[in-house]
Design a protein around this motif. Sequence first.
Motif, PDB file in Angstrom:
ATOM      1  N   GLY B  58      43.210  39.730  31.161  1.00 41.52           N
ATOM      2  CA  GLY B  58      42.560  38.690  30.370  1.00 41.52           C
ATOM      3  C   GLY B  58      41.394  39.221  29.558  1.00 41.52           C
ATOM      4  N   LEU B  59      41.223  40.529  29.533  1.00 51.01           N
ATOM      5  CA  LEU B  59      40.106  41.109  28.786  1.00 51.01           C
ATOM      6  C   LEU B  59      40.406  41.212  27.305  1.00 51.01           C
ATOM      7  N   PRO B  77      39.637  36.498  31.575  1.00 58.08           N
ATOM      8  CA  PRO B  77      39.528  37.179  32.858  1.00 58.08           C
ATOM      9  C   PRO B  77      39.330  36.173  33.992  1.00 58.08           C
ATOM     10  N   SER B  78      39.692  36.558  35.184  1.00 60.29           N
ATOM     11  CA  SER B  78      39.586  35.628  36.302  1.00 60.29           C
ATOM     12  C   SER B  78      39.392  36.387  37.592  1.00 60.29           C
ATOM     13  N   LEU B  79      38.766  35.724  38.551  1.00 61.59           N
ATOM     14  CA  LEU B  79      38.586  36.325  39.868  1.00 61.59           C
ATOM     15  C   LEU B  79      39.927  36.471  40.577  1.00 61.59           C
ATOM     16  N   ASP B  80      40.971  35.843  40.043  1.00 61.76           N
ATOM     17  CA  ASP B  80      42.304  35.981  40.638  1.00 61.76           C
ATOM     18  C   ASP B  80      42.897  37.345  40.367  1.00 61.76           C
ATOM     19  N   VAL B  83      40.192  44.067  38.909  1.00 62.69           N
ATOM     20  CA  VAL B  83      40.467  45.238  38.072  1.00 62.69           C
ATOM     21  C   VAL B  83      39.733  46.461  38.597  1.00 62.69           C
ATOM     22  N   ALA B 103      30.186  41.488  43.588  1.00 58.16           N
ATOM     23  CA  ALA B 103      31.505  40.901  43.395  1.00 58.16           C
ATOM     24  C   ALA B 103      31.754  39.775  44.394  1.00 58.16           C
ATOM     25  N   ARG B 105      29.614  37.899  45.940  1.00 54.81           N
ATOM     26  CA  ARG B 105      28.834  36.687  45.625  1.00 54.81           C
ATOM     27  C   ARG B 105      29.365  35.985  44.396  1.00 54.81           C
ATOM     28  N   SER B 106      30.010  36.734  43.492  1.00 60.30           N
ATOM     29  CA  SER B 106      30.595  36.085  42.321  1.00 60.30           C
ATOM     30  C   SER B 106      31.725  35.175  42.740  1.00 60.30           C
ATOM     31  N   ARG B 152      35.465  47.220  45.721  1.00 59.94           N
ATOM     32  CA  ARG B 152      34.942  46.056  44.986  1.00 59.94           C
ATOM     33  C   ARG B 152      36.071  45.157  44.523  1.00 59.94           C
ATOM     34  N   ILE B 156      37.211  40.910  46.577  1.00 55.87           N
ATOM     35  CA  ILE B 156      37.326  39.533  46.122  1.00 55.87           C
ATOM     36  C   ILE B 156      38.698  38.940  46.454  1.00 55.87           C
TER      37      ILE B 156
END
Lengths: 280, 265
Positions: B58-59, B77-80, B83, B103, B105-106, B152, B156
């Motif tokens: 998604g970048l 981009p997504s936390l799903d 990368v 990461a 905490r995001s 990292r 997530i």
Amino acid sequence: MLKSEKLRALILSLLLFGVFLAAWQIGTMPATGTQTVDDEYAKLVGAAASSGQKSAFPTPTDVGRKLVEQLSDPFYDKGPNDKGIGIQLAWSVGRVGLGFGLAALVAVPLGFLIGMSRLVFQALDPFIQVLKPISPLAWMPLALFTLKDSGVSAIFVIFICSIWPMLINTAFGVASVRKEWIDVSRTLEVKPLRKALLVILPAAAPTIMTGMRISIGIAWLVIVAAEMLVGGTGIGYFVWNEWNNLSIANILVAVFLIGVIGMLLDMCFARLQKAVTYRD
Amino acid sequence: MQSFVQVQALKQSFPSPSGEGDLVVFDDINFEIAKGDFVCIIGHSGCGKTTILNVLAGLEAATGGNAFIDGREISGPSLDRGVVFQAHALMPWMTVHANIAFAVRSKWPDWSRAQVDQHVQQFIDMVHLQGSENKKPSQLSGGMKQRVGIARAFAIQPKMLLLDEPFGALDALTRGNIQDELVTIVRQTKQTVFMITHDVDEAILLSDKIFLMSNGPRAKLAEIVTNPLPRDRTRATMHHDPKFYEVRNDLIDFLVHRSKTFAAA
């Protein structure tokens, strides 16, 4: 070896200082006969110095004595025209702190905005380029006329002169944050405020700090000039007052202390700069 | 049943610098990735592998075509999608712990400090970096930095992992060690993975399917090779499997010959 190198540098420094002191001493020994001087200069310095009979320039020992005298009682207060050098320096440093602080409060957020938005950068750039080169002495009359208070004017002049390096460096630092770190923030869906505080600010911090270090140097330069014009209190005023009293020795003491304080201020910011630097 | 990842008619082009027509990097890229699959994409430089990865992350947005993940179009981009970048992309002012915690905490902003610390430690342990928690990236070797990048991305717990030549900058010994670690981790977490690599042996060790890109410009997804080796293969023993050299030769032949001739064919 580093230690011997530092030792050698120290010895060389002391030697150079010794040579300088010797030259000074020789240069200020009393001269015989009279010398003719420029008319303008004569008006400026008054009878004694313009006759060239005794060198008006103090010897190293004169200055040394005055330095000890000033430093032994730096905080005396005998009225508006007679205050200790410590008080004067404190006034100056205080004004610098205020002016610089205000400038930083404006420069960093505005710099952020400029760094992050090409539109804002292009819109504000012409103003920055025109305002940046204006000398503090040119701002002074405007400030005095509109702000009317001499103390506030001095602080304003510090503000308007020291803001530019911080502003430009902040904008540059923010705009130069590595794309990789921004991409990482994007993939982690980091909110804009968190990104600004946790990614962009630390990334740009070394550049911002460099700007601040330059700015504090400029602020210290400006305050001495501003106080000479404005008068009242402060080391600049002290210098001007001693000039009126023709006490060159006191002027030299003040000049020396101005240099020392300037160096200390720079050292503080150098330390802060080191604290935020990271190895990439 | 719909595949986890679907890419249809993906195309990437740039306006040509000379002004005449577009420079097409790749077009007509179609593929699907099933959930839990490990896919490696191999191809010569310039065929657009990183662009495809960036589109999946998604970048970047492709010039044409569609990409879907879990039935939804990829629009950013997504936390799903975690990368792992080619050059670790760690924040140099943060310690190893802080980088991973950032990461974590995001993804879970409401977690307590203790929860975050525990979760971070889990993934530091996973990549065998115990003892380096408080080091800054400049104090780490290349392999260690890349391990932090992997930790990292895994921390997530994304639905999909995207790795852009993660071991390209490492020496062969370090690469071997981390490959083994990655195999173990991925077998445990059963994540869907899309990885770019130039290393044929690495692709055979790690992936279930290997996508082969022809040369750019106008690169295409020329072949999809299913890995014939059993799922419990290890780096130390897989070259003894009779099918290993068959598939290895096939891949190398592609890279040496067929990737060039594909367009002509």
